[in-house]
Every structure is written in structure tokens, then in C-alpha cells.
Design an enzyme around this catalytic site. Structure first.
Site, short mmCIF file in Angstrom:
data_model
loop_
_atom_site.label_atom_id
_atom_site.label_comp_id
_atom_site.label_asym_id
_atom_site.label_seq_id
_atom_site.Cartn_x
_atom_site.Cartn_y
_atom_site.Cartn_z
N GLY A 225 86.48 38.77 30.42
CA GLY A 225 85.18 39.41 30.33
C GLY A 225 85.00 40.05 28.96
N ASP B 175 89.12 22.25 11.44
CA ASP B 175 87.82 22.45 12.09
C ASP B 175 87.81 21.57 13.33
OD1 ASP B 175 85.20 22.53 12.96
OD2 ASP B 175 84.32 22.16 10.98
N TYR C 214 75.86 29.15 26.09
CA TYR C 214 77.24 29.67 26.01
C TYR C 214 77.89 29.65 27.39
CZ TYR C 214 81.24 32.71 25.60
OH TYR C 214 82.52 33.22 25.67
N LYS D 145 81.15 27.35 28.92
CA LYS D 145 82.35 27.89 29.54
C LYS D 145 82.51 27.41 30.99
CE LYS D 145 83.97 29.97 25.98
NZ LYS D 145 85.23 29.52 25.36
N SER E 271 85.56 31.84 30.19
CA SER E 271 84.90 33.14 30.12
C SER E 271 84.29 33.44 31.48
CB SER E 271 83.77 33.12 29.08
OG SER E 271 82.94 34.27 29.18
N GLY F 196 90.82 37.59 16.35
CA GLY F 196 90.56 37.81 17.76
C GLY F 196 91.68 37.38 18.67
#
Length: 251
Positions: free
Chosen positions: A182, A58, A151, A155, A138, A15
Site C-alpha cells: 500500500g 531500460d 496504474y 497492477k 500494488s 525506492g
């Protein structure tokens, strides 16, 4: 505008993260690509060459963060730009039906992981008198939507932490930016829906979302502004996406 010398990218195996690694590597920067999936990292390093150091990490393991980032090879140790990209969304259920384990994992990764990595890297930047922290927020941190609950809250935390970090680092020469995308076509929705590809693809049905490269280009632009320019926050959406209408329950 020159490429930063050394860049650390978390969540680098896919990603946005993988695209950011590629974008900086194109400029000849040394890139520490950190993520959990060793096979993906190895493929990225093989693709891009010796300038990319794959590091299995991690971010939810604070001891590993301190140990691994404190023991980077000398040529990769002085981080100029930290891209805190590791993060995820899990589930889209309303709060009353949400899985608490999903909530905990989002908080651990999106909040705790981000701050632990930041704390491990920032003192070196301050000591050297410069550097930049770029946090991946986000639009979900600004605009609520059904099922966004924790979530979106994580953010919003990233957004506010970025502003407060910038205040703390005032006068040190270290810059801080929160990049807030977005809708983007990555593995994000597949992870959110536990690998249900049909559900993931339906999210982007009939519209053109952002790509990972769009976001990587934005991050690269932010990082290559002159040293006296700090981009505090940058928000980007696909043209096909806009702000949600108010919800109204009728009857």
C-alpha cells in the site's frame, strides 16, 4: 533459510529496488542491480561492494533486455531470484482527462517490461530446476480509487500474470510471488506528480506510511522460505491505511 545465491532486481536505483539490493547484499548474495540511472547504480555498487553488479537497463527496450540479461558475467548469470520491481504511476487525472502518453508509459513499464524480463530469466531457472520470481504489484490492483485507472489496471495485470506464471511453472521447482504494498514513502508520488514535491508530500501528510525497508524485508522473507513453501500473494499496508469506502454521488 539461507540467502539466495544470485538476485536480479529491476528498478534498483531508488525506492523499493535500492532497499531490496541492500537487504540481499547484507546476506552476502550476489545482486544484479538493474535500472536506467547509471549514477545511482554506481553509488549503490560503491556503497555495497563487488557483490553488486550495476547494469544500466531500460526494461521497456525488449532488445536491450534480451541482450544485456543474456550477456551477464558468469558469476552473475544464473539468477536464483528475480525481483520485478521496475514500475511507476503517472498522473492522477480521471480517465476522461488523462494523458495517453502517461497511460502508454505505465503499460510499457509495468506490464511489457515485467514480462520481457521474466521471459529472459525464467527459462534458465526451469533448466536449473529452481528459482523464484517476485513481482511487485500494488493494493491498487485490488482496490480502485479515483485517478488510479491505468496504474491500477497494470497492477491487476501483474497480480494475474503472477498467478498464471505459477500455474505454467507447476512442477518445475520455480516459485512465484506477487508482493502488493500500500502507501509507501519513496519517490513514487514525486514521479506520479512530475516532480511536484509539495503534492508528493501531501499524500503522506498526517500519517505514517510504509518505508522502502518494510517492503524489502517482506520480499527478503518471501525469498528465504524453505524451497517447498510458495507464498502466492502477500499484501501489506500501513496501519493508517485501510480499504476505501464506496463512492456515492448525491444530488
Amino acid at each position: 533459510m539461507t540467502a539466495p545465491r544470485t538476485v536480479l532486481v529491476t528498478g534498483a536505483s531508488s525506492g523499493f529496488g535500492a532497499a531490496v539490493v541492500r537487504r540481499f547484499a547484507q546476506d552476502g548474495a550476489r545482486v544484479v542491480a538493474a535500472a536506467r540511472r547509471a549514477d545511482r547504480l554506481a553509488g549503490l555498487a560503491a556503497e555495497l561492494g563487488a557483490g553488486v553488479l550495476p547494469v544500466v537497463l531500460d526494461v521497456t527496450d525488449p532488445e536491450a533486455v534480451t541482450r544485456i540479461l543474456g550477456d551477464l558475467p558468469e558469476q552473475f548469470a544464473a539468477i536464483d531470484v528475480l525481483v520485478n520491481n521496475a514500475g511507476l504511476a503517472l498522473g492522477l487525472e480521471p480517465a476522461q482527462r488523462a494523458d495517453l502518453a502517461d497511460w502508454d508509459r505505465m503499460i510499457d513499464t509495468n506490464c511489457r517490461g515485467l514480462v520481457h524480463v521474466t521471459r529472459a530469466v525464467v527459462p534458465g531457472m526451469v533448466e536449473r530446476g529452481g528459482g523464484q520470481v517476485i513481482n511487485l504489484g500494488s493494493v491498487a490492483g485490488s482496490y480502485p480509487y479515483p485517478g488510479g485507472n491505468v496504474y491500477g489496471a497494470t497492477k491487476a495485470f501483474v497480480h494475474q500474470f503472477s498467478l498464471n506464471l505459477r500455474s505454467d511453472l507447476h512442477g518445475t521447482g520455480v516459485r512465484v510471488t506477487c508482493v502488493e504494498p500500500g502507501m509507501a514513502a519513496t519517490e513514487f508520488s514525486a514521479v506520479r506528480f512530475a516532480g511536484d514535491q509539495e503534492k508528493a508530500e501531501a499524500v503522506y501528510d498526517g500519517m505514517l506510511p510504509l518505508t522502502a525497508d518494510d517492503v524489502a524485508d517482506t520480499i527478503h522473507w518471501v525469498a528465504t522460505r524453505p524451497a517447498h513453501v510458495n507464498v502466492n500473494t502477500i499484501e501489506l499496508m500501513p496501519t493508517a491505511q485501510s480499504f476505501a469506502a464506496f463512492q456515492v454521488a448525491r444530488g
